[in-house]
Design an enzyme around this catalytic site. Structure first.
Site, PDB file in Angstrom:
ATOM      1  N   TYR A   7       0.759  -1.194   0.019  1.00 32.17           N
ATOM      2  CA  TYR A   7      -0.189   0.044   0.065  1.00 32.17           C
ATOM      3  C   TYR A   7       0.969   1.252  -0.172  1.00 32.17           C
ATOM      4  O   TYR A   7       1.669   1.452   0.679  1.00 32.17           O
ATOM      5  CB  TYR A   7      -0.835  -0.029   1.218  1.00 32.17           C
ATOM      6  CG  TYR A   7      -1.697   1.174   1.492  1.00 32.17           C
ATOM      7  CD1 TYR A   7      -2.876   1.503   0.370  1.00 32.17           C
ATOM      8  CD2 TYR A   7      -1.550   2.109   2.356  1.00 32.17           C
ATOM      9  CE1 TYR A   7      -3.687   2.482   0.457  1.00 32.17           C
ATOM     10  CE2 TYR A   7      -2.371   3.120   2.618  1.00 32.17           C
ATOM     11  CZ  TYR A   7      -3.524   3.318   1.565  1.00 32.17           C
ATOM     12  OH  TYR A   7      -4.217   4.713   1.876  1.00 32.17           O
ATOM     13  N   LYS A   9       4.239   9.423   8.736  1.00 30.82           N
ATOM     14  CA  LYS A   9       3.853   8.867   9.962  1.00 30.82           C
ATOM     15  C   LYS A   9       5.065   9.337  11.162  1.00 30.82           C
ATOM     16  O   LYS A   9       4.711  10.376  11.500  1.00 30.82           O
ATOM     17  CB  LYS A   9       3.995   7.326   9.890  1.00 30.82           C
ATOM     18  CG  LYS A   9       2.800   6.943   9.172  1.00 30.82           C
ATOM     19  CD  LYS A   9       2.476   5.393   8.774  1.00 30.82           C
ATOM     20  CE  LYS A   9       1.159   5.215   8.217  1.00 30.82           C
ATOM     21  NZ  LYS A   9       1.038   4.502   6.964  1.00 30.82           N
ATOM     22  N   ASP A  34       9.453   2.764  -0.318  1.00 30.59           N
ATOM     23  CA  ASP A  34       8.229   3.629   0.427  1.00 30.59           C
ATOM     24  C   ASP A  34       8.406   3.301   2.090  1.00 30.59           C
ATOM     25  O   ASP A  34       8.081   2.231   2.314  1.00 30.59           O
ATOM     26  CB  ASP A  34       7.068   3.062  -0.066  1.00 30.59           C
ATOM     27  CG  ASP A  34       5.763   3.895   0.879  1.00 30.59           C
ATOM     28  OD1 ASP A  34       6.301   4.548   1.615  1.00 30.59           O
ATOM     29  OD2 ASP A  34       4.612   3.598   0.425  1.00 30.59           O
TER      30      ASP A  34
END
Ligand SMILES: *Cc1c(COP(=O)(O)O)cnc(C)c1O
Length: 432
Positions: A145, A268, A240
């Site tokens: 994702y 994050k 990522d």
């Protein structure tokens, strides 16, 4: 049994006002049934809901809260900067301070651009890779994702998989046509695709440790195949690290893999609980971004002073307090304890873990890619999830998510959690 009356009330109001009652599907408890729990406050390793129930939190806002909630240094920094203004639409020195922290930490990154979310980071990195190479096609892996940008919302793991929407309505065929989806950890499949059209592929984007089909490690062989296609075809590697950056190691998952990608995306943790994303890499590539170069990318609130401050305080605290040994210790205690409890009660369970990021899969394993992750018993997971909630333990509400520990978790809390899991497994075994 917990009293969840106020959460139920809050949810019934929210569903009238927000689609599905939430602002992100991962919070909706769709995979475990029932209503989401509304949070009132959080401190350290604990959440308190609107009914006053207290939980040990293993979600950590899905990754950012590595120091625990409301770390005093982060709060103090935010309080100080708050009174100087909340947004200027003009540069501040805070942006360079956070940039330097990221660049000093991650060897492959020489320059960064801050954005407001992980989605924006990966979307912008893809545009940059296409702009820099003049190629259209991109490769991603099933079950990875990268946020919800159109071109990446194909075979996108957790929330998309949990809700059985592998390709969202609204994503056009034209957009997804240039996205090639391959199997994770399948080196032969990757090399084969490149032998067919490698010179048309702008970039390969990947999670270096997957979090979004549950935690899955990258094999050494697969990592080598990635480096090989970059070498042979001039394709850029986009690592990522929105989830893994400053999580599995201060220098990111790429430091564990010995991988030096062309571009890295962050989010994050680098926002310390405020909305931040970033993409960065070699200067020569990053200089293609406007206004240094021609690849357009902008943001009214990008580099926001509050968000930069929370990020700076978080990374500086991570550097000073170096909680990674503690995180490794408590995470491995939790992993071993829960596996042993499942075994004792005859519940099929396996785990994948890298540092303070881990998933227990309700199956015998091994889990190495999306297909093997999908073999898990999601019904058993859902029952287990609620049995843990009722013992005051807040786990991610999907089998296909990773759980996160923080520096604020103690060995006592880990022991309590293992004990609670044992009770849940005993009940599950009895119900079977
Ligand atoms: C969370 C996540 C994203 C998306 O970040 P948002 O801030 O939710 O947009 C992208 N990539 C990975 C690996 C993630 O875990």
């Amino acid at each position: 049994m917990l009293n969840l009356t106020e959460s139920r009330k809050a949810f019934s109001e929210a569903v009238e006002l927000l689609p599905g009652g939430v602002n992100s599907p991962a919070r909706a408890f769709g995979a475990v049934g029932g209503n989401p729990i509304f949070i009132e406050s959080a401190e350290g390793a604990h959440l308190t809901d609107v009914d006053g129930n207290r939980y040990i939190d293993y979600v950590g806002s899905w990754g950012p809260m590595i120091l625990g909630h409301g770390h005093p240094k982060v709060l103090a920094a935010l309080e100080e900067v708050l009174h100087t203004g909340t947004s200027f639409g003009a540069p501040t020195v805070l942006e360079s301070r956070l940039a330097r922290l990221v660049i000093d930490a991650v060897g492959s990154v020489e320059m960064v651009r801050f954005v407001n979310s992980g989605t924006e980071a990966t979307m912008s990195a893809i545009r940059l890779a296409r702009g820099a190479t003049g190629r259209d096609k991109i490769v991603k892996f099933a079950g990875n994702y990268h946020g919800h940008a159109d071109s990446l919302l194909v075979a996108a793991g957790s929330a998309a998989a949990t809700f059985s929407v592998p390709n969202s309505p609204g994503v056009t065929e034209g957009t997804s046509r240039d996205t090639i989806v391959l199997k994770y950890n399948d080196a032969d499949g990757l090399l084969e695709m490149f032998s067919r059209c490698g010179s048309e592929i702008a970039c390969v984007i990947f999670e270096p440790v997957v979090g979004n089909m549950g935690c899955v490690r990258m094999t050494k062989e697969f990592c080598e195949a990635l480096m090989r296609v970059r070498e042979e075809y001039g394709t850029l590697l986009i690592c990522d690290e929105v989830m893994t950056g400053f999580r599995v190691a201060y220098a990111g998952a790429q430091s564990l893999l010995g991988l030096s990608p062309d571009l890295t995306t962050f989010g994050k943790i680098i926002g310390g609980g405020l909305p931040v994303g970033a993409y960065g890499g070699r200067k020569e590539i990053m200089q293609n971004v406007l206004p240094a170069g021609k690849v357009y990318q902008a943001g009214t609130l990008s580099g926001n002073p509050l968000a930069m401050t929370a990020g700076i305080a978080t990374l500086e605290t991570l550097r000073e307090e170096d909680p990674y040994d503690h995180l490794e210790k408590i995470s491995s205690q939790l992993e071993n304890g829960i596996l042993a409890a499942a075994k004792k009660h005859g519940i099929p369970l396996c785990s994948n873990r890298v540092g303070a990021m881990l998933t227990f899969f309700f199956q015998n394993g091994p889990v190495t890619d999306w297909d093997s992750a999908a073999r898990s018993d999601t019904q058993a997971f859902a029952k287990y999830f609620w049995k843990m909630i009722h013992q005051g333990i807040y786990f991610p509400c999907s089998q296909f998510e990773a759980m996160f520990l923080s520096a604020a978790h103690t060995e006592e809390e880990i022991a309590y959690t293992i004990d609670a899991a044992g009770k849940a497994f005993a009940e599950l075994a009895q119900e079977a």
